[in-house]
Enzyme design. Structure first.
Site, PDB file in Angstrom:
ATOM      1  N   ASN A  49       0.826  -1.214   0.000  1.00 40.72           N
ATOM      2  CA  ASN A  49       0.000   0.000   0.000  1.00 40.72           C
ATOM      3  C   ASN A  49       0.857   1.259   0.000  1.00 40.72           C
ATOM      4  O   ASN A  49       0.418   2.313  -0.439  1.00 40.72           O
ATOM      5  CB  ASN A  49      -0.914   0.001   1.232  1.00 40.72           C
TER       6      ASN A  49
ATOM      7  N   ARG B 122      -8.394   5.271   1.530  1.00 40.87           N
ATOM      8  CA  ARG B 122      -7.605   4.591   0.486  1.00 40.87           C
ATOM      9  C   ARG B 122      -6.639   5.497  -0.264  1.00 40.87           C
ATOM     10  O   ARG B 122      -5.689   5.010  -0.880  1.00 40.87           O
ATOM     11  CB  ARG B 122      -8.554   3.902  -0.498  1.00 40.87           C
TER      12      ARG B 122
ATOM     13  N   ASP C 211       1.906   6.935   0.230  1.00 37.47           N
ATOM     14  CA  ASP C 211       0.886   6.058  -0.349  1.00 37.47           C
ATOM     15  C   ASP C 211       1.100   5.801  -1.832  1.00 37.47           C
ATOM     16  O   ASP C 211       1.057   6.731  -2.648  1.00 37.47           O
ATOM     17  CB  ASP C 211      -0.494   6.697  -0.128  1.00 37.47           C
TER      18      ASP C 211
ATOM     19  N   ARG D  71      -0.164 -12.543   2.377  1.00 36.90           N
ATOM     20  CA  ARG D  71      -1.022 -11.762   3.259  1.00 36.90           C
ATOM     21  C   ARG D  71      -0.838 -10.321   2.808  1.00 36.90           C
ATOM     22  O   ARG D  71       0.287  -9.803   2.836  1.00 36.90           O
ATOM     23  CB  ARG D  71      -0.578 -11.916   4.716  1.00 36.90           C
TER      24      ARG D  71
ATOM     25  N   ASP E  70      -0.905  -6.711   3.437  1.00 32.28           N
ATOM     26  CA  ASP E  70      -0.947  -5.732   4.517  1.00 32.28           C
ATOM     27  C   ASP E  70      -1.773  -4.511   4.112  1.00 32.28           C
ATOM     28  O   ASP E  70      -1.712  -4.065   2.960  1.00 32.28           O
ATOM     29  CB  ASP E  70       0.499  -5.295   4.806  1.00 32.28           C
TER      30      ASP E  70
ATOM     31  N   HIS F 220      -6.750  -0.208   2.884  1.00 35.11           N
ATOM     32  CA  HIS F 220      -6.293   1.084   2.369  1.00 35.11           C
ATOM     33  C   HIS F 220      -5.976   1.039   0.885  1.00 35.11           C
ATOM     34  O   HIS F 220      -5.404   1.983   0.339  1.00 35.11           O
ATOM     35  CB  HIS F 220      -5.087   1.559   3.188  1.00 35.11           C
TER      36      HIS F 220
ATOM     37  N   GLU G 170      -5.639  -8.062   4.603  1.00 32.21           N
ATOM     38  CA  GLU G 170      -5.834  -7.503   5.935  1.00 32.21           C
ATOM     39  C   GLU G 170      -6.829  -6.355   5.848  1.00 32.21           C
ATOM     40  O   GLU G 170      -6.490  -5.240   5.442  1.00 32.21           O
ATOM     41  CB  GLU G 170      -4.515  -7.022   6.526  1.00 32.21           C
TER      42      GLU G 170
ATOM     43  N   ASN H 188      -3.148 -11.297  16.488  1.00 30.77           N
ATOM     44  CA  ASN H 188      -2.098 -11.145  15.467  1.00 30.77           C
ATOM     45  C   ASN H 188      -1.009 -10.220  16.013  1.00 30.77           C
ATOM     46  O   ASN H 188      -1.067  -9.773  17.167  1.00 30.77           O
ATOM     47  CB  ASN H 188      -2.687 -10.663  14.136  1.00 30.77           C
TER      48      ASN H 188
ATOM     49  N   ARG I 200      -5.022 -19.291  11.370  1.00 24.61           N
ATOM     50  CA  ARG I 200      -3.619 -18.875  11.528  1.00 24.61           C
ATOM     51  C   ARG I 200      -3.305 -18.777  13.008  1.00 24.61           C
ATOM     52  O   ARG I 200      -4.062 -18.160  13.772  1.00 24.61           O
ATOM     53  CB  ARG I 200      -3.396 -17.525  10.859  1.00 24.61           C
TER      54      ARG I 200
HETATM   55  C1  LM2 Z   1      -0.788  -2.815   8.978  1.00 26.07           C
HETATM   56  N1  LM2 Z   1      -1.938  -3.196   8.667  1.00 26.07           N
HETATM   57  O1  LM2 Z   1      -2.813  -2.456   7.972  1.00 26.07           O
HETATM   58  C2  LM2 Z   1       0.177  -3.606   9.766  1.00 26.07           C
HETATM   59  O2  LM2 Z   1      -0.388  -4.825  10.201  1.00 26.07           O
HETATM   60  C3  LM2 Z   1       0.692  -2.750  10.866  1.00 26.07           C
HETATM   61  O3  LM2 Z   1       1.561  -3.469  11.680  1.00 26.07           O
HETATM   62  C4  LM2 Z   1       1.378  -1.536  10.206  1.00 26.07           C
HETATM   63  O4  LM2 Z   1       1.685  -0.535  11.158  1.00 26.07           O
HETATM   64  C5  LM2 Z   1       0.496  -0.832   9.212  1.00 26.07           C
HETATM   65  N2  LM2 Z   1      -0.462  -1.603   8.578  1.00 26.07           N
HETATM   66  C6  LM2 Z   1       1.337  -0.207   8.128  1.00 26.07           C
HETATM   67  O5  LM2 Z   1       1.961  -1.217   7.366  1.00 26.07           O
HETATM   68  C7  LM2 Z   1       2.925  -0.655  11.818  1.00 26.07           C
HETATM   69  C8  LM2 Z   1       2.817  -0.004  13.202  1.00 26.07           C
HETATM   70  C9  LM2 Z   1       2.862   1.506  13.118  1.00 26.07           C
HETATM   71  C10 LM2 Z   1       4.066   1.956  12.332  1.00 26.07           C
HETATM   72  C11 LM2 Z   1       3.941   1.348  10.929  1.00 26.07           C
HETATM   73  C12 LM2 Z   1       5.075   1.732   9.995  1.00 26.07           C
HETATM   74  O6  LM2 Z   1       1.598  -0.424  13.826  1.00 26.07           O
HETATM   75  O7  LM2 Z   1       2.951   2.042  14.447  1.00 26.07           O
HETATM   76  O8  LM2 Z   1       4.137   3.349  12.254  1.00 26.07           O
HETATM   77  O9  LM2 Z   1       3.951  -0.094  11.033  1.00 26.07           O
HETATM   78  O10 LM2 Z   1       6.325   1.370  10.530  1.00 26.07           O
HETATM   79  C13 LM2 Z   1       5.389   3.946  12.605  1.00 26.07           C
HETATM   80  C14 LM2 Z   1       5.250   4.829  13.857  1.00 26.07           C
HETATM   81  C15 LM2 Z   1       4.302   5.973  13.530  1.00 26.07           C
HETATM   82  C16 LM2 Z   1       4.794   6.776  12.332  1.00 26.07           C
HETATM   83  C17 LM2 Z   1       5.012   5.809  11.162  1.00 26.07           C
HETATM   84  C18 LM2 Z   1       5.575   6.488   9.927  1.00 26.07           C
HETATM   85  O11 LM2 Z   1       4.743   4.028  14.926  1.00 26.07           O
HETATM   86  O12 LM2 Z   1       4.220   6.836  14.689  1.00 26.07           O
HETATM   87  O13 LM2 Z   1       3.794   7.726  11.974  1.00 26.07           O
HETATM   88  O14 LM2 Z   1       5.888   4.743  11.543  1.00 26.07           O
HETATM   89  O15 LM2 Z   1       6.886   6.953  10.169  1.00 26.07           O
HETATM   90  C19 LM2 Z   1       4.189   9.090  12.009  1.00 26.07           C
HETATM   91 CA    CA Z   2      -3.692   3.600  -0.213  1.00 27.70          CA
END
Ligand code: LM2
Ligand code: CA
Length: 474
Positions: free
Chosen positions: A100, A157, A166, A194, A196, A200, A233, A294, A332
């Site tokens: 995405n 999205r 994006d 899967r 992710d 979106h 997802e 998960n 899973r």
């Molecule tokens: C998902 N599903 O829709 C994943 O299962 C989830 O684990 C992912 O988020 C998310 N989508 C994007 O792939 C994780 C996590 C976030 C993290 C992102 C990107 O939950 O907290 O965001 O991965 O690494 C982090 C920081 C956030 C920051 C972002 C961008 O926690 O504060 O936003 O990076 O720099 C400013």
């Molecule tokens: Ca998107």
């Protein structure tokens, strides 16, 4: 279709979260193959940001830099070796595909595979992607370009998810680059994906990408003409305009309401009878990918909510055992590492970013910081039960107070007693005979009478679960 896993009847995927490829190859051979697992879901295998300033968190893997197969879990060579060794023992590989978006704004430098990138400039030369490959700003209706309002489909999205740049999925170039990544993996011998953050992405974009994918590799043992297995997802808890059914044409969807239902049901067994509730808009069984927890919701990310995790101990054993005994969805299992800090990466990683291997103890449990829920006695035995009763439906349902029992057609019988204290004669629906009780490792034998009844006993507080089946006797 995209909703069929090719696993010779095996029924359970395990997510070996943040495991290294060399360790997964070993685990396929020494445990997952013999235990009857269908497949392993990997952490994202492609090049990602390396975020030392935040302690090399697990979520750096969700910030793609390129589609080179070079990640914290290992190199391309190690990936190929893992796929081949797992396929050789009938355990298939499923990629966690983050397509995405690329990295967050404000991130730049070198990715895990050595490619340079600059998120602010939308510059990812390792693919290559540049600014024209990202969703045009005027297509995102929110003021700050971020997703704030989940009630607005265009916003969910077309805007940036937590600041992540994006990708423009309507672009044929972007679709082709993603399909090239998928085809590289398919040709190596991977079974599925899967997807992710699929909520979106526009379903039409996914359809176009999937339409460009190769059939599965016959040299890896897949039938000729087999299509890759996709699950998306889509966090649909009800109450939002985007629903799981929009994705049924492109594969399965993750059913997050199942997590909540299991948690509520273990708390109050009276609710276990309606685990699959079509009235809630839950996906039908042949479209649902189900799980008790998960990698996100076990640590309060991704919407979280009421879920059971390894931290709940015997309640978790009950929740996963019940889910495996049930006939709803494709299952899973989560396999975790211990954590207190919800950002923490895998064992060893806070010190330089690399991952320690699990230690396998003499009793089959894991050490070195790894939980290995998939090796917990009752859980691993119930994986065998699910294989043995595949294709049957729930029958002979019994639930009174803190005890529940049911058969799977005439092929198996499952019972669970919340406090590990149960003795009752029940109708099992099974052929007469003497059966080995699986969880006890055949320490207990069970006699099914000519009329299908049997004396069911559970006297085990830690593992208050009982299972017998026709095809798993041994
Ligand atoms: C998902 N599903 O829709 C994943 O299962 C989830 O684990 C992912 O988020 C998310 N989508 C994007 O792939 C994780 C996590 C976030 C993290 C992102 C990107 O939950 O907290 O965001 O991965 O690494 C982090 C920081 C956030 C920051 C972002 C961008 O926690 O504060 O936003 O990076 O720099 C400013
Ligand atoms: Ca998107």
């Amino acid at each position: 279709g995209y909703d069929i896993p090719y696993c010779d009847g095996r029924q359970t995927i395990v997510h070996l979260f943040e495991w290294k490829w060399t360790d997964i190859a070993d685990e396929c051979e020494r445990f997952l193959g013999p235990a009857g697992f269908c497949a392993v879901q990997l952490s994202p295998p492609n090049e990602h940001a390396v975020i030392g300033e935040d302690g090399f968190p697990w979520w750096q893997r969700y910030q793609p830099v390129s589609y080179k197969l070079d990640s914290r879990s290992g190199t391309r060579e190690q990936f190929i070796d893992m796929v081949q060794r797992c396929n050789a023992v009938q355990v298939r590989i499923i990629i966690d595909a983050v397509v995405n978006h690329m990295t967050g704004l404000g991130r730049s430098g070198q990715g895990s595979g050595g490619s340079n990138f600059n998120g602010d400039n939308l510059d990812f030369p390792g693919v290559p992607f540049s600014s024209s490959d990202f969703t045009p700003r005027d297509m995102c209706p929110s003021e700050n370009g971020q997703i704030n309002n989940y009630g607005n489909v265009e916003e969910v999205r077309n805007c940036y998810l937590v600041g992540l740049t994006d990708l423009y999925g309507a672009s044929d170039y972007v679709r082709q680059k993603v399909a090239d990544f998928f085809n590289d993996a398919i040709d190596i011998g991977v079974m599925g994906f899967r997807v992710d953050a699929a909520k979106h992405m526009w379903p039409a974009d996914l359809e176009a990408i999937e339409g460009k994918t190769h059939d599965l590799n016959t040299a890896a043992g897949f039938p000729s003409g087999a299509r890759p297995f996709f699950y998306h997802e889509v966090i649909d808890q009800g109450g939002e305009p985007i629903t799981v059914d929009e994705y049924f044409g492109v594969g399965r969807t993750t059913e997050f309401r199942f997590c909540k239902k299991i948690a509520w049901g273990i708390n109050d067994f009276g609710q276990l009878g309606s685990i699959y509730d079509p009235g809630w808009g839950m996906a039908p069984s042949d479209k649902a990918l189900v799980f008790v927890d998960n990698h996100d919701n076990q640590r309060g990310h991704g919407g979280a909510g009421d879920v059971l995790t390894y931290k709940a101990g015997r309640d978790y054993t009950m929740g996963v055992s019940f889910a495996l005994a049930h006939d709803y969805g494709f299952m899973r299992i989560m396999s975790s590492y211990y954590f207190d800090n919800t950002d923490a990466g895998p064992p060893g990683s806070s010190n330089g970013g690399n991952t320690d291997s699990p230690i396998i103890n003499g009793d089959g449990s894991c050490g070195g910081g790894w939980v290995c829920e998939h090796r917990w006695n009752a859980i691993s035995k119930m994986v065998g039960f699910r294989n043995a009763v595949a294709g049957t439906n729930i029958a002979n349902w019994y639930q009174v107070g803190d005890n529940v029992a049911f058969s799977r057609g005439d092929k198996g019988f499952f019972a669970m007693s919340k406090y590990g204290d149960f003795d009752m004669t029940l109708q099992t629906g099974m052929p007469a005979g003497s059966y080995c009780e699986l969880i006890s490792g055949c320490a207990n034998m069970v006699t099914v009478n000519g009329d299908g009844t049997a004396q069911i006993s559970i006297h085990n507080y830690e593992e208050p679960v009982f299972a017998i089946c026709v095809a798993c006797d041994g």
